[in-house]
Design an enzyme around this catalytic site. Structure first.
Site, PDB file in Angstrom:
ATOM      1  N   GLU A 139      -2.526 -34.803  -2.241  1.00  8.59           N
ATOM      2  CA  GLU A 139      -2.119 -34.364  -2.086  1.00  8.59           C
ATOM      3  C   GLU A 139      -2.138 -32.493  -2.845  1.00  8.59           C
ATOM      4  OE1 GLU A 139       2.522 -34.185  -4.424  1.00  8.59           O
ATOM      5  OE2 GLU A 139       2.289 -36.400  -3.754  1.00  8.59           O
ATOM      6  N   HIS A 153       7.524 -43.675  -5.584  1.00  6.40           N
ATOM      7  CA  HIS A 153       6.660 -41.342  -5.434  1.00  6.40           C
ATOM      8  C   HIS A 153       8.551 -41.510  -6.711  1.00  6.40           C
ATOM      9  CE1 HIS A 153       5.214 -38.337  -4.578  1.00  6.40           C
ATOM     10  NE2 HIS A 153       6.284 -37.863  -4.582  1.00  6.40           N
ATOM     11  N   ARG A 169       1.154 -39.798   4.930  1.00  7.86           N
ATOM     12  CA  ARG A 169       1.477 -40.150   3.901  1.00  7.86           C
ATOM     13  C   ARG A 169       3.310 -40.229   3.400  1.00  7.86           C
ATOM     14  NH1 ARG A 169       1.575 -38.514  -1.771  1.00  7.86           N
ATOM     15  NH2 ARG A 169       0.715 -40.125  -3.422  1.00  7.86           N
ATOM     16  N   GLU A 175       1.437 -40.490  -8.427  1.00 10.17           N
ATOM     17  CA  GLU A 175       1.432 -39.896 -10.385  1.00 10.17           C
ATOM     18  C   GLU A 175       2.148 -40.784 -11.407  1.00 10.17           C
ATOM     19  OE1 GLU A 175       3.632 -35.732  -8.682  1.00 10.17           O
ATOM     20  OE2 GLU A 175       1.548 -35.428  -8.029  1.00 10.17           O
ATOM     21  N   TYR A 225      -3.292 -29.101  -7.866  1.00 11.98           N
ATOM     22  CA  TYR A 225      -2.102 -27.885  -7.851  1.00 11.98           C
ATOM     23  C   TYR A 225      -3.218 -26.748  -8.546  1.00 11.98           C
ATOM     24  CZ  TYR A 225       1.053 -30.980  -4.828  1.00 11.98           C
ATOM     25  OH  TYR A 225       1.885 -31.774  -4.269  1.00 11.98           O
ATOM     26  N   ASN A 277      -3.881 -36.251  -6.477  1.00 15.60           N
ATOM     27  CA  ASN A 277      -3.305 -34.492  -6.332  1.00 15.60           C
ATOM     28  C   ASN A 277      -3.322 -33.412  -6.658  1.00 15.60           C
ATOM     29  OD1 ASN A 277      -1.987 -36.344  -4.585  1.00 15.60           O
ATOM     30  ND2 ASN A 277      -0.148 -36.717  -5.766  1.00 15.60           N
TER      31      ASN A 277
HETATM   32  O1  IFM Z   1       6.697 -32.292  -4.813  1.00 14.77           O
HETATM   33  C1  IFM Z   1       5.979 -32.772  -6.081  1.00 14.77           C
HETATM   34  C2  IFM Z   1       5.881 -34.040  -5.202  1.00 14.77           C
HETATM   35  O2  IFM Z   1       6.441 -35.795  -5.133  1.00 14.77           O
HETATM   36  C3  IFM Z   1       5.136 -34.860  -6.397  1.00 14.77           C
HETATM   37  N1  IFM Z   1       3.421 -34.023  -6.064  1.00 14.77           N
HETATM   38  C4  IFM Z   1       3.364 -32.573  -6.808  1.00 14.77           C
HETATM   39  C5  IFM Z   1       5.011 -32.019  -5.549  1.00 14.77           C
HETATM   40  C6  IFM Z   1       4.953 -30.161  -5.945  1.00 14.77           C
HETATM   41  O3  IFM Z   1       5.883 -29.954  -7.493  1.00 14.77           O
END
Ligand code: IFM
Length: 468
Positions: free
Chosen positions: A371, A131, A87, A176, A307, A305
């Protein structure tokens, strides 16, 4: 066998479905460099990163990981890892420098070459159109708070579909949009650095509109089998307690971070509670008849995405904030548990929670983790090894959470690890390393971290062992 060091599979305990897509992800401004080459003009991130005080150490994406000149080497790395998909994002100002009118051939050729190298390596190219690197000229004309930007984006989508549609079969309109709208125009932590609650809500709406217009354009221009998607960074938001005020704080964040995109895109409507919460900021009269129906263009999958989760309670946030209409009612609380170098809590349950929520709320919509990953303070030791056991543990935990969600009936089709390479981490510059491949930014030397070797084994086995 293409994957690194693949072992005989005697120990796989969490097997993923046949055909599961194993990928890595990157984004143009974070890795390409070559910021002024072959006709590329500045994006809002070039401008922002040159503005003193906006990015740590004054770092810019001028050179980044020099991927523009190292495509062959980087694709060869991916081939060694055995990934099935890659990606990447397209830098809008590299292919249509002013955001209007004809495309630049050299810019298009770069992405054609990247796609060709990937296909030769047996890796599926997955292209994201946006992006965050808006051509600066479009920002000067009003940026995302301005409706016209959505139409410019649809035109750019058509250019890219015509240029790459014969070799790229999987497309994502936006990455995002929450960050683009609320960090870019609300809190000002990201480019273009504006701080307006109204601007952030207008930007969010025009990003939804842009997505719908572009999805329609892509469908019209691409072969029937092409996949069209959107990627959201959905917030796994939890109330600090079951007190009604804390529960309401979580509802508010869910509205302004998640449902502000999910409802238009999947149901063609705005969340009623969001409209109520934001009444002191806007009456939403910038939403025109037909906009929400346009935003609800059919999709082949939703990219997620993830985290870390957030914990909220009743209170107030600092202004300017990324939470239009919620800042007087919500405060963020530190989530418990170990933390990454970003100071983000490590909590894989948040990913499982999101996936089962989407299983219930969006039946029939396939999901792809576009992500997931973690930053740690990695370095190459004197023998040239990069040991990153925390990252391996993070990845193992999150992939296990995906596996649990699959077992619970979530239709997850793939996982893209963020990120292939250490890169420009936005306002943190080069101080945060998310890659499974270490980049020495002085020499551009790439070194596989232990996590890269581990991921290659996971892919070769098609699953996880009990412990990392
Ligand atoms: O690096 C970023 C990415 O560009 C978008 N999602 C979160 C990642 C980590 O912060």
């Amino acid at each position: 066998m293409t994957a690194l060091d693949a072992r005989t599979d005697t120990t796989t305990v969490l097997r993923f479905p046949e055909g599961f897509r194993w990928g890595t992800a990157t984004a143009a401004y974070q890795i390409e460099g070559a910021a002024a080459e072959d006709g590329r003009t500045p994006s809002i991130w070039d401008t922002f990163s040159r503005t003193p005080g906006k990015v740590r150490n004054g770092d810019t994406g001028d050179i980044a990981a020099d991927h523009y000149h190292r495509v062959d080497e980087d694709v060869a790395l991916m081939r060694r890892l055995g990934v099935t998909d890659y990606r990447f994002s397209i830098a809008w100002p590299r292919v249509q420098p002013t955001g209007r009118g004809p495309a630049v051939r050299k810019g298009l050729d770069f992405y054609r070459r990247l796609a060709d190298r990937l296909l030769e390596a047996g890796i599926r190219p997955v292209a994201t159109l946006y992006h965050w690197d808006l051509p600066q000229e479009l920002e000067d004309a009003g940026g995302w708070p301005h409706r016209e930007t959505a139409y410019r984006f649809a035109e750019y989508a058509g250019i890219m579909a015509d240029a790459l549609g014969d070799r790229v079969a999987t497309w994502t309109t936006l990455n995002e949009p929450w960050c683009a709208a609320f960090l870019g125009y609300g809190s000002g932590e990201h480019a273009p650095g504006h701080t307006s609650a109204l601007g952030s809500l207008r930007a969010a709406h025009h990003l939804n509109l842009a997505h719908g217009l572009a999805a329609r354009t892509l469908r019209g221009a691409l072969p029937g089998a092409a996949e069209v998607s959107l990627t959201l960074n959905l917030h796994a938001v939890r109330a600090l307690s079951q007190a009604p005020e804390d529960v309401d704080a979580a509802r508010r964040i869910d509205a302004v971070a998640n449902r502000i995109f999910l409802d238009p895109v999947f149901h063609g409507r705005l969340p009623e509670d969001l409209v109520r919460d934001t009444a002191p900021v806007t009456d939403w009269s910038f939403v025109r008849d037909g906009d929400l129906a346009t935003a609800a263009a059919p999709l082949d999958f939703l990219g997620i995405n993830y985290y870390s989760p957030s914990v909220v309670a009743a209170g107030a946030s600092e202004a300017p904030s990324a939470w239009a209409g919620a800042e007087q009612h919500v405060r963020f609380e530190p989530a418990p548990g170990p933390r990454t170098a970003m100071d983000w809590p490590v909590d894989a349950n948040g990913l499982h929670e999101l996936l089962v929520r989407l299983r219930d709320e969006l039946p029939g919509v396939p999901l792809v983790i576009t992500e997931n990953g973690a930053a740690y303070d990695d370095y190459a030791d004197p023998s040239g090894n990069v040991k990153d056991p925390e990252r391996v543990a993070y990845l193992h935990g999150h992939l296990a959470a995906v596996h649990r969600a699959l077992a619970d009936g979530a239709d997850v089709r793939g996982y893209f690890l963020w990120s292939l390479l250490d890169n420009f981490e936005w306002a943190y510059g080069y101080s945060k390393r998310f890659g499974i491949v270490h980049v020495d930014f002085a020499t551009q030397r790439r070194t596989l971290k232990d996590s890269a070797r581990w991921y290659a084994e996971v892919i070769a086995r098609g699953g996880l062992t009990e412990t990392p």
